[in-house]
Design a protein around this motif. Sequence first.
Motif, PDB file in Angstrom:
ATOM      1  N   MET A 156      38.541  40.569  19.477  1.00 20.79           N
ATOM      2  CA  MET A 156      39.753  41.173  20.017  1.00 20.79           C
ATOM      3  C   MET A 156      40.289  40.285  21.130  1.00 20.79           C
ATOM      4  SD  MET A 156      37.949  44.496  21.781  1.00 20.79           S
ATOM      5  CE  MET A 156      36.777  44.349  23.123  1.00 20.79           C
ATOM      6  N   ASP A 157      41.574  40.433  21.433  1.00 18.61           N
ATOM      7  CA  ASP A 157      42.244  39.512  22.341  1.00 18.61           C
ATOM      8  C   ASP A 157      42.111  39.896  23.807  1.00 18.61           C
ATOM      9  OD1 ASP A 157      43.166  37.959  20.212  1.00 18.61           O
ATOM     10  OD2 ASP A 157      44.931  39.233  19.942  1.00 18.61           O
ATOM     11  N   SER A 158      41.798  41.162  24.103  1.00 16.80           N
ATOM     12  CA  SER A 158      41.736  41.594  25.491  1.00 16.80           C
ATOM     13  C   SER A 158      40.585  42.563  25.704  1.00 16.80           C
ATOM     14  CB  SER A 158      43.060  42.261  25.904  1.00 16.80           C
ATOM     15  OG  SER A 158      43.314  43.411  25.125  1.00 16.80           O
ATOM     16  N   ALA A 159      40.164  42.682  26.980  1.00 18.30           N
ATOM     17  CA  ALA A 159      39.099  43.616  27.363  1.00 18.30           C
ATOM     18  C   ALA A 159      39.313  43.996  28.814  1.00 18.30           C
ATOM     19  CB  ALA A 159      37.728  42.995  27.154  1.00 18.30           C
ATOM     20  N   PHE A 160      38.739  45.146  29.197  1.00 20.81           N
ATOM     21  CA  PHE A 160      38.915  45.682  30.540  1.00 20.81           C
ATOM     22  C   PHE A 160      37.658  45.436  31.357  1.00 20.81           C
ATOM     23  CE2 PHE A 160      38.847  49.115  33.710  1.00 20.81           C
ATOM     24  CZ  PHE A 160      40.134  49.005  34.241  1.00 20.81           C
ATOM     25  N   CYS A 161      37.807  44.919  32.564  1.00 22.08           N
ATOM     26  CA  CYS A 161      36.685  44.665  33.469  1.00 22.08           C
ATOM     27  C   CYS A 161      36.557  45.841  34.432  1.00 22.08           C
ATOM     28  CB  CYS A 161      36.903  43.373  34.248  1.00 22.08           C
ATOM     29  SG  CYS A 161      35.616  43.030  35.473  1.00 22.08           S
ATOM     30  N   THR A 162      35.374  46.460  34.467  1.00 20.71           N
ATOM     31  CA  THR A 162      35.164  47.641  35.305  1.00 20.71           C
ATOM     32  C   THR A 162      34.856  47.292  36.758  1.00 20.71           C
ATOM     33  OG1 THR A 162      32.813  47.727  34.715  1.00 20.71           O
ATOM     34  CG2 THR A 162      34.342  48.984  33.330  1.00 20.71           C
ATOM     35  N   ILE A 163      34.669  46.020  37.074  1.00 20.27           N
ATOM     36  CA  ILE A 163      34.400  45.625  38.458  1.00 20.27           C
ATOM     37  C   ILE A 163      35.699  45.573  39.255  1.00 20.27           C
ATOM     38  CG2 ILE A 163      33.640  43.728  39.950  1.00 20.27           C
ATOM     39  CD1 ILE A 163      31.464  43.125  37.956  1.00 20.27           C
ATOM     40  N   ASN A 164      36.695  44.859  38.746  1.00 21.55           N
ATOM     41  CA  ASN A 164      37.964  44.753  39.477  1.00 21.55           C
ATOM     42  C   ASN A 164      39.091  45.546  38.814  1.00 21.55           C
ATOM     43  OD1 ASN A 164      38.476  43.218  37.242  1.00 21.55           O
ATOM     44  ND2 ASN A 164      38.896  41.310  38.348  1.00 21.55           N
ATOM     45  N   HIS A 165      38.734  46.314  37.756  1.00 20.55           N
ATOM     46  CA  HIS A 165      39.691  47.204  37.086  1.00 20.55           C
ATOM     47  C   HIS A 165      40.927  46.450  36.594  1.00 20.55           C
ATOM     48  CE1 HIS A 165      37.278  50.558  38.535  1.00 20.55           C
ATOM     49  NE2 HIS A 165      37.314  50.011  39.735  1.00 20.55           N
ATOM     50  N   ARG A 166      40.645  45.341  35.916  1.00 18.94           N
ATOM     51  CA  ARG A 166      41.723  44.530  35.366  1.00 18.94           C
ATOM     52  C   ARG A 166      41.552  44.364  33.867  1.00 18.94           C
ATOM     53  NH1 ARG A 166      43.463  38.907  37.646  1.00 18.94           N
ATOM     54  NH2 ARG A 166      44.624  39.195  35.704  1.00 18.94           N
TER      55      ARG A 166
END
Length: 273
Positions: free
Chosen positions: A1-11
């Motif tokens: 997949m092209d994108s993912a969410f980072c739970t550390i900096n919420h980006r």
Amino acid sequence: MDSAFCTINHRLYDAAEFARLPSASLDEYRRALICNTCGKEAFFRKASSSGRGPCFGARPHGEDCAQATIDAGSWGSGGNQDDEPIINAASRIVIDLPRLEEGHEVVEPSGAEERRKGAGRVFSAEGSVAANATHRSLRSLLRRLNQDPDFQYSNAIITPPGAQENTSVEEFFVRFDLVRNRALHEFKGLWGLITDASYGASGSLWLNTGSKSTVSFVVGSDLVPHFLKFWRIEDVNDFADAQALILATTSMSSGGKVYGTITDLRYVALDLA
């Protein structure tokens, strides 16, 4: 997949942007990724020398997740043995290991040869034969653990390699996220997703399974060249997102890190797809 969410900096990151992060940030953030659609744990793979671009993935995605893809994995030669029922009527499984020749050289038998070895039979120390077991490789067992959610809870008897005592499938196979609670200081079949790999002190290789609180596996520097050669790995980033089944006894360091040491190539099965 092209994108993912980072739970550390919420980006939310796209793969190309994530690949450009500084090494320290990338190593930290890659262990805190989730699928932006289903929320399941995600992984990141850097661009490869073969021309594959950076990408994200999750194994598995949530049910009906639009990001999910079908991936049968890379299992090498083995005939159709892996597609046969894994438990025969006797409900006992013997773990078969490939032959060890010339030090660390492991010879994987073909599917036809594995079937000739005696699937459905077990040889006792006296040489007698009893029709009460089915023989399976680690690769076959890893595939079953991933494809059949109920298999990990089976009460079928399993015979580990070496001098280990018989036990049940449910007792022997432990997911990586449950190791701290279920498998400390015990010889178990540990399985799940490798999130990343890196070199440690004195050239050792560490296979990580998520955050610092989850289990990692260390390959000693003397075994690393053989390990990489056997799995045809040139860049350790290619271990990211591999499904793994590893036979090991875990320990805990003075700092509270849970780890297992890989000392035998035959005790590891990987799906590197």
